[in-house]
Design a protein around this motif. Structure first.
Motif, PDB file in Angstrom:
ATOM      1  N   SER A  49       0.809  -1.212   0.000  1.00 49.92           N
ATOM      2  CA  SER A  49       0.000   0.000   0.000  1.00 49.92           C
ATOM      3  C   SER A  49       0.849   1.273   0.000  1.00 49.92           C
ATOM      4  CB  SER A  49      -0.925   0.003   1.217  1.00 49.92           C
ATOM      5  OG  SER A  49      -0.166  -0.143   2.402  1.00 49.92           O
ATOM      6  N   PHE A  50       2.158   1.112   0.097  1.00 50.51           N
ATOM      7  CA  PHE A  50       3.070   2.265   0.058  1.00 50.51           C
ATOM      8  C   PHE A  50       3.838   2.301  -1.260  1.00 50.51           C
ATOM      9  CE2 PHE A  50       3.007   1.288   4.693  1.00 50.51           C
ATOM     10  CZ  PHE A  50       2.635   2.524   5.196  1.00 50.51           C
ATOM     11  N   ARG A  51       4.353   3.465  -1.571  1.00 51.39           N
ATOM     12  CA  ARG A  51       5.504   3.571  -2.470  1.00 51.39           C
ATOM     13  C   ARG A  51       6.686   3.940  -1.597  1.00 51.39           C
ATOM     14  NH1 ARG A  51       5.030   3.272  -7.577  1.00 51.39           N
ATOM     15  NH2 ARG A  51       6.984   4.274  -8.106  1.00 51.39           N
ATOM     16  N   ILE A  52       7.800   3.264  -1.810  1.00 51.95           N
ATOM     17  CA  ILE A  52       8.995   3.589  -1.031  1.00 51.95           C
ATOM     18  C   ILE A  52      10.044   4.156  -1.972  1.00 51.95           C
ATOM     19  CG2 ILE A  52       9.934   1.219  -1.169  1.00 51.95           C
ATOM     20  CD1 ILE A  52      11.047   1.762   1.734  1.00 51.95           C
ATOM     21  N   THR A  53      10.669   5.244  -1.559  1.00 53.89           N
ATOM     22  CA  THR A  53      11.688   5.903  -2.367  1.00 53.89           C
ATOM     23  C   THR A  53      12.959   6.049  -1.551  1.00 53.89           C
ATOM     24  OG1 THR A  53      10.016   7.129  -3.604  1.00 53.89           O
ATOM     25  CG2 THR A  53      12.257   7.988  -3.678  1.00 53.89           C
ATOM     26  N   ALA A  54      14.046   5.504  -2.076  1.00 52.53           N
ATOM     27  CA  ALA A  54      15.350   5.723  -1.453  1.00 52.53           C
ATOM     28  C   ALA A  54      15.886   7.062  -1.931  1.00 52.53           C
ATOM     29  CB  ALA A  54      16.310   4.607  -1.840  1.00 52.53           C
ATOM     30  N   LEU A  55      16.342   7.881  -0.997  1.00 51.68           N
ATOM     31  CA  LEU A  55      16.864   9.213  -1.297  1.00 51.68           C
ATOM     32  C   LEU A  55      18.304   9.284  -0.809  1.00 51.68           C
ATOM     33  CD1 LEU A  55      13.770  11.051   0.177  1.00 51.68           C
ATOM     34  CD2 LEU A  55      14.356  11.074  -2.243  1.00 51.68           C
TER      35      LEU A  55
END
Ligand SMILES: [Zn+2]
Length: 319
Positions: A49-55
């Motif tokens: 249910s999430f989008r995960i973004t590595a920054l």
């Protein structure tokens, strides 16, 4: 609580000039980070249910001396094609977006130059992801070291104007304890001061999270002490997909999986950190969970497998 290890704090502090030298010598592009506008580096993937973004906030050119141990450490680094002059470690933060939430896990180094210049790329990464600082509703802090909380303030003011801070209650108590601070060596004072400045900047928007409690729906904080006394990992439940954000459970995906008992220069208690490392690695390998790490090769998503009495890191290819 009073597990302040003067020896290791001093060791970490004593190594700082080495970091500076490596930053200037081996990474000339970073050396003029003052005034430069660092670019965005980000990687986005679905997580239920999430989008995960590595920054990526920046690269910490750690020295070999940060990893306690002898020839066995050199052998692992050589096999991985790393060092011996520098062991580059990314400093990453993670953005989680759902239908109604915008959550940041850690905030990078920001303007802090504890590990040299060239950090603060998180800001450009968020912009590239279409997220304004005001959009962030929660920042989850795994622990209060500068490379995780420095980006929360700019010129002393909060960067995330509408965000609540979630931090483990043990971690918050440690860094704000005047008695512990008074007994800590001079080299550790800036770390205490930054933690207190950041927590003060967010005033009454701080939620102190108990071990095993949720920082936000689907995000469970789990105490994993040793790197700092209140260091936490964050278990993210995306419904059909789980991920463990292991933060500073490891500082080299190569060294700390092959040699999980090797201490690290900034650990407040290296033996306790090693015990936590094995416990978390056993958990994520048994549950076949995805992991994300603050200092794993960018973007830092993978799995940890058991291998004999140690472990192996396998970068994720599922994205
Ligand atoms: Zn860190």
């Amino acid at each position: 609580m009073s597990r302040l290890n003067r020896r290791t704090l001093l060791q970490g502090a004593a190594l700082l000039p080495v970091v500076g030298a490596v930053a200037g010598g081996a990474h000339p592009a970073l050396a003029d980070g003052h005034g430069a506008t660092p670019g965005a580096a980000l990687y986005t993937a679905p997580l239920g249910s999430f989008r995960i973004t590595a920054l990526l906030d920046g690269l910490a050119p750690l020295g070999r001396g940060f990893f306690f141990g002898g020839a066995e450490v050199d052998q692992v680094l050589a096999a991985a094609g790393i060092g011996p002059d520098a062991v580059p470690a990314p400093v990453s933060a993670f953005l989680l977006q759902s239908a109604d939430r915008t959550i940041l896990i850690d905030a990078g180094m920001g303007q802090q130059e504890t590990l040299g210049p060239g950090f603060g790329r998180l800001t450009a990464g968020l912009a590239a992801a279409g997220v304004a600082p005001e959009d962030v509703d929660t920042v989850v802090i795994t622990h209060a070291h500068p490379d995780h909380i420095g980006g929360l303030i700019r010129d002393g003011a909060p960067v995330f104007a509408n965000a609540e801070l979630a931090i483990g209650e043990v971690e918050a108590a440690f860094w704000t304890d005047a008695g512990i601070m008074a007994q800590a060596p001079a080299e550790a004072q800036p770390t205490f001061q930054l933690a207190q400045t950041v927590l003060a900047a967010y005033g009454n928007r701080i939620n102190r999270i108990a071990d095993g409690a949720e920082a936000a729906p689907g995000l469970t904080m789990m105490l994993s002490p040793g790197h700092t006394p209140g260091h936490c990992v964050v278990r993210i439940d995306g419904g059909d997909r789980q991920l463990m954000m292991i933060a500073d459970t490891l500082h080299s995906a190569d060294v700390h999986t092959a040699l999980p008992d090797v201490g690290f220069g900034f650990d407040s208690d290296p033996a306790q950190a090693a015990a936590s490392r094995r416990r978390i690695f056993d958990m994520v390998s048994a549950d076949k969970m995805l992991v994300a790490g603050s200092h794993i090769h960018f973007p830092g998503f993978g799995r940890i497998l058991t291998e004999g009495s140690a472990y192996r890191y396998l970068p994720a290819t599922w994205m």
